[in-house]
Scaffold this motif. Structure first.
Motif, PDB file in Angstrom:
ATOM      1  N   ASN B  34      38.315  31.501  41.638  1.00 39.36           N
ATOM      2  CA  ASN B  34      39.694  31.542  41.899  1.00 39.36           C
ATOM      3  C   ASN B  34      40.037  31.740  43.367  1.00 39.36           C
ATOM      4  O   ASN B  34      41.168  32.004  43.619  1.00 39.36           O
ATOM      5  CB  ASN B  34      40.096  33.064  41.276  1.00 39.36           C
ATOM      6  CG  ASN B  34      41.183  33.252  40.870  1.00 39.36           C
ATOM      7  OD1 ASN B  34      41.898  32.368  40.558  1.00 39.36           O
ATOM      8  ND2 ASN B  34      41.956  34.609  40.517  1.00 39.36           N
ATOM      9  N   LYS B  36      41.092  29.638  45.098  1.00 40.45           N
ATOM     10  CA  LYS B  36      42.124  28.490  45.394  1.00 40.45           C
ATOM     11  C   LYS B  36      43.434  29.248  45.492  1.00 40.45           C
ATOM     12  O   LYS B  36      44.525  28.870  45.983  1.00 40.45           O
ATOM     13  CB  LYS B  36      41.989  27.413  44.391  1.00 40.45           C
ATOM     14  CG  LYS B  36      41.298  26.069  44.875  1.00 40.45           C
ATOM     15  CD  LYS B  36      41.739  24.926  44.235  1.00 40.45           C
ATOM     16  CE  LYS B  36      40.840  23.819  44.698  1.00 40.45           C
ATOM     17  NZ  LYS B  36      40.850  22.953  43.816  1.00 40.45           N
ATOM     18  N   ASN B  37      43.615  30.287  44.473  1.00 42.56           N
ATOM     19  CA  ASN B  37      44.705  31.059  44.364  1.00 42.56           C
ATOM     20  C   ASN B  37      44.745  32.315  45.205  1.00 42.56           C
ATOM     21  O   ASN B  37      45.653  32.702  45.871  1.00 42.56           O
ATOM     22  CB  ASN B  37      44.467  31.573  42.794  1.00 42.56           C
ATOM     23  CG  ASN B  37      44.813  30.454  41.710  1.00 42.56           C
ATOM     24  OD1 ASN B  37      45.643  29.423  41.977  1.00 42.56           O
ATOM     25  ND2 ASN B  37      44.223  30.613  40.741  1.00 42.56           N
ATOM     26  N   PRO B 118      33.460  26.774  44.686  1.00 38.84           N
ATOM     27  CA  PRO B 118      34.225  26.267  45.731  1.00 38.84           C
ATOM     28  C   PRO B 118      33.321  25.884  46.713  1.00 38.84           C
ATOM     29  O   PRO B 118      32.171  26.426  46.950  1.00 38.84           O
ATOM     30  CB  PRO B 118      34.891  27.587  46.369  1.00 38.84           C
ATOM     31  CG  PRO B 118      34.348  28.718  45.807  1.00 38.84           C
ATOM     32  CD  PRO B 118      33.660  28.470  44.459  1.00 38.84           C
TER      33      PRO B 118
END
Lengths: 387, 431
Positions: B34, B36-37, B118
């Motif tokens: 998560n 990226k958020n 990631p």
């Protein structure tokens, strides 16, 4: 002066002698002499020498040693050099050695230091750490401490104080040894038909088992003798060998590469004899000089961390270009973690600049050369035909 | 740090702590998936000698490539990843953790839970007890071209940690590691925050050691190898230094206290192991691709592992080490050097001897791992030495961590059965 053939015959005899008679003879010649063994890669031989001792390079048992007991200490998926080294120990071929240094090559050699402690608790066995941090006030200071620890240990074993003067004298001798080794390499790169790799290898290998003073003379004599001979020049491809810095290929493998149509113009066999790319200064504190030279002027090889990604692998491209080589042969010992893990990066770096390469594995006792000859021969032909 | 809770798997029997552990590990994968958020920065690092308390000071989320490989191994995904890496030129001879990781990356970097892993903002190359780490992150750096912090942890070749070694590591933390983390994260280092995290670590470590030492009871309430893998999860990874880990080890300890009160044996995937017949000490990592099958070979025979060296790769807390908030950087340095594979062979042998004596074990079993020379080189020597010193029988099996090609169930089972017979024979001879 000895002929080239006489010199190489002497070196071949030293190579074949698994009892290390030359080192034993040196030790027995004077009471109080001591010999310190070391595994491949790098140890500061200057300090051993300055303590009045002889450094002895142990590069495994080669293809002439039958490993019986050593195999009982290692699983099948571990390289051969530690098992043949254990065999040398258990068959009393190293019974005259007063201490052993295990440089930080890999986990296997590192753990071998502990095995030595368990097998021979009465003999000095030291894991010799080198810094992977190259800042003077960080890795440099740590390394100065490690060098001083080694110096004190060797003083205790030898009973000789390692004075600064003695150390500077030893540094000068080894500076000369490194200079001569590089001269020998340059001679071979310039005229590889006059200095076949198998001979250059034997000359260098002799430096592992005889005093540095003798080895310096030996290299000079060989270059002089080889220069005077007229030997046929072949239409071989010029290659660099990479990945053979620890467990050594058998001499027949080195010959086979050449017989298949390759002139080896650089390699990474026995890096200890040309580890520094510039002379160690002798005008200051010699321990500090050894430390800082290690940080600033060590050869690039897989056991050492490269902090700068931009130049990772560039040393190999430079070796190819400086020596007018046409390709790289990755020859690594089976199960050699540093060489085999490094290889994909090096291959990628070579691919980016269109340098051809080929890979194979060997063991120090590899006996079947036909596959090697076929692979190296095809590689040499492909360079000649398509590069 | 709050990990989202997931419904635990119900296909095998587990204690509440095991489900909690799984939720924690899954929570970290959620957090990674998560970023990226959330905009969180990502630090890759290894298990042995990890600097989790320090990394947390920079508000970064940790990714552990070894854990990804393990989780992929448990889920039967690692084999394909290893072959993918081999297709890209990685040798069949080298560490399969590395190849599972590289293969996962080449296949799109989808993690074991199906979420994306990631890219790293920084690779923390804490180089403890394993040269492969050094090459592993050079390989990753070659692809990601990201910042890399190198921490060279000296090997305790002479069996001691000297002041010079500690000073060297502390200097690297000050001059190499912390400045790079400040640069990448944009967060200024706060030593008081580190102290707070270290205090959490020490608290969890106390309970963790208590749990490990509970195996001195008869019957042992835990299996310190197969069960131990669950127990080490939080403290060896992204949770050491958190209140979540403190809470997890408190829960675990209470659970084990209850088991001792009831005189229960360890929990296995098929329920409680009721008849403890053999008490074993193990050396080496387990096999993850067939772990349940491997474990079954033990509990079916009534064999429980009472102490293992594998549960010490992320710290040898049971020999006294604790993170110390009053000496934060020195404590981190000493932690790194104390990790099991950073200890020399005589020390490792002494540990095994101590375990056999202190835990009243019947013998030593070595699971030698093809991938891991750091563990494996010298194990046959250690086996002889431990047998000689304790008079207890030892056995040797060979598997791999996450490469299914190197797990031969029939061979392993055959050897284990012979080994248990050998213990029986030894007992009869001694009776």
């Amino acid at each position: 002066m000895a002929t080239r053939e006489e010199i190489t015959n002497r070196c071949q005899a030293l190579y074949d002698d698994l009892d290390f008679t030359a080192a034993r003879t040196w030790k027995e010649a004077k009471p109080g002499r001591h010999v310190i063994g070391y595994l491949p890669m790098y140890v500061p031989r200057e300090i051993i020498h300055a303590a009045g001792m002889m450094p002895l390079g142990i590069l495994g048992g080669g293809d002439q040693l039958e490993v019986i007991q050593g195999d009982a200490y290692y699983q099948s998926y571990i390289c051969r050099i530690p098992r043949s080294t254990i065999e040398l120990l258990l068959t009393n071929r190293l019974d005259f050695v007063d201490g052993m240094l295990f440089p930080s090559i890999c986990d296997v050699i590192r753990n071998l230091s502990g095995m030595w402690k368990l097998l021979r608790p009465d003999v000095y066995a030291h894991y010799f750490d080198v810094p992977q941090n190259y800042m003077k006030d960080v890795g440099g200071e740590f390394y100065i401490h490690e060098l001083n620890v080694l110096k004190e240990d060797l003083e205790k074993i030898s009973g000789n104080k390692v004075t600064n003067d003695a150390l500077k004298n030893s540094i000068e001798l080894y500076n000369e040894n490194r200079r001569l080794t590089r001269e020998l390499y340059k001679f071979r790169a310039d005229k590889p038909w006059l200095a076949p790799s198998s001979e250059v290898y034997l000359i260098n290998r002799a430096g592992m088992v005889i005093p540095v003073e003798d080895h310096n003379i030996l290299i000079k004599d060989y270059i002089e003798a080889a220069r005077q001979e007229d030997r046929p020049k072949r239409d071989n491809s010029r290659v660099v060998i990479s990945g053979s810095f620890c467990e050594q290929p058998p001499i027949n493998l080195i010959k086979s590469i050449e017989m298949s149509g390759c002139y080896v113009v650089d390699d990474d066999y026995m890096l200890v004899n040309r580890w520094f790319t510039k002379p160690v200064p002798t005008d200051g504190d010699p321990i500090q000089a050894l430390s800082y030279t290690f940080l600033e002027a060590s050869v690039k090889m897989p056991s050492c961390f490269e902090p700068n990604e931009d130049i990772k692998g560039q040393f190999l491209v430079d070796l190819v270009r400086e020596n007018n080589a046409e390709g790289v042969i990755f020859a690594a010992a089976s199960f050699c973690d540093p060489a085999l893990l490094e290889r994909p990066i090096l291959q990628d770096v070579l691919n980016q600049v269109d340098i051809p390469h080929v890979s194979f594995k060997y063991a120090e006792n590899t006996g079947q050369m036909q596959p090697i000859r076929e692979q190296a021969g095809t590689f040499a032909d492909s360079i000649k035909l398509w590069s | 740090m709050n990990a989202p809770q997931r419904k635990p798997s119900t296909d095998v029997q587990k204690d509440a702590s095991m489900a909690k552990q799984k939720a924690m590990i899954d929570g970290n994968f959620d957090r990674l998936g998560n970023v990226k958020n959330t905009g969180e920065k990502v630090s890759y690092t290894f298990v042995p000698g990890n600097l989790n308390e320090l990394i947390m000071c920079f508000d970064m989320v940790g990714n552990y490539p070894e854990i990804n490989a393990i989780q992929n191994g448990l889920r039967k995904k690692s084999g394909g990843m290893i072959m993918e890496a081999e297709k890209w030129g990685h040798s069949e001879d080298v560490c399969t953790y590395v190849k599972a990781d590289i293969g996962m990356m080449r296949k799109g970097n989808i993690g074991p839970t199906g979420q994306p892993i990631p890219e790293p903002d920084i690779l923390m190359l804490s180089y403890t007890g394993c040269y492969t780490f050094l090459k592993w992150f050079e390989l990753l750096r070659h692809d990601y071209k990201c910042e890399t912090a190198m921490l060279h942890v000296p090997y305790t070749g002479d069996g001691v940690i000297t002041k010079a070694m500690t000073d060297y590591v502390v200097k690297q933390l000050k001059e190499e590691v912390i400045p790079k983390y400040e640069k990448v994260s944009g967060v200024k280092f706060d030593i008081d925050r580190l102290r707070e995290n270290l205090a959490h670590s020490a608290k969890a470590e106390d309970d963790f050691v208590w749990v490990l030492e509970s195996a001195k009871n008869k019957p042992s309430p835990i299996d310190a190898y197969f069960g131990g893998i669950y127990y080490i999860g939080p403290i060896f990874t992204a949770f050491r230094g958190t209140d979540l880990a403190v809470d997890y080890y408190k829960t675990l300890r209470e659970e084990i206290e209850e088991r001792i009160r009831k005189g229960q044996g360890p929990i296995t995937p098929e329920g409680e192991m009721k008849n403890e017949k053999y008490r074993i000490v193990t050396e080496g990592p387990p096999n993850y691709t067939s772990m349940r099958e491997f474990w079954k070979m033990f509990y079916d025979e009534g064999a429980v592992v009472v102490a293992s060296t594998y549960t010490k790769v992320g710290g040898t807390y049971d020999f006294g080490f604790r993170h110390d908030p009053s000496r934060p950087l020195e404590s981190l340095a000493e932690y790194c050097m104390h990790c099991y594979t950073n200890r020399n062979l005589p020390e490792r042998t002494r540990m095994l001897e101590t375990y056999i004596n202190d835990y009243e074990a019947d013998g030593l079993l070595i699971n030698s791992i093809k991938s891991c020379n750091s563990f494996a080189a010298g194990e046959l020597m250690m086996m002889r030495e431990v047998e000689k010193r304790t008079g207890k029988p030892a056995a040797f099996v060979e598997t791999d961590l996450v490469d299914p090609r190197y797990f031969s169930a029939a061979n392993v089972k055959n050897r284990l059965e012979s080994y248990f017979q050998m213990i029986d024979q030894k007992r009869r001879a001694g009776a």
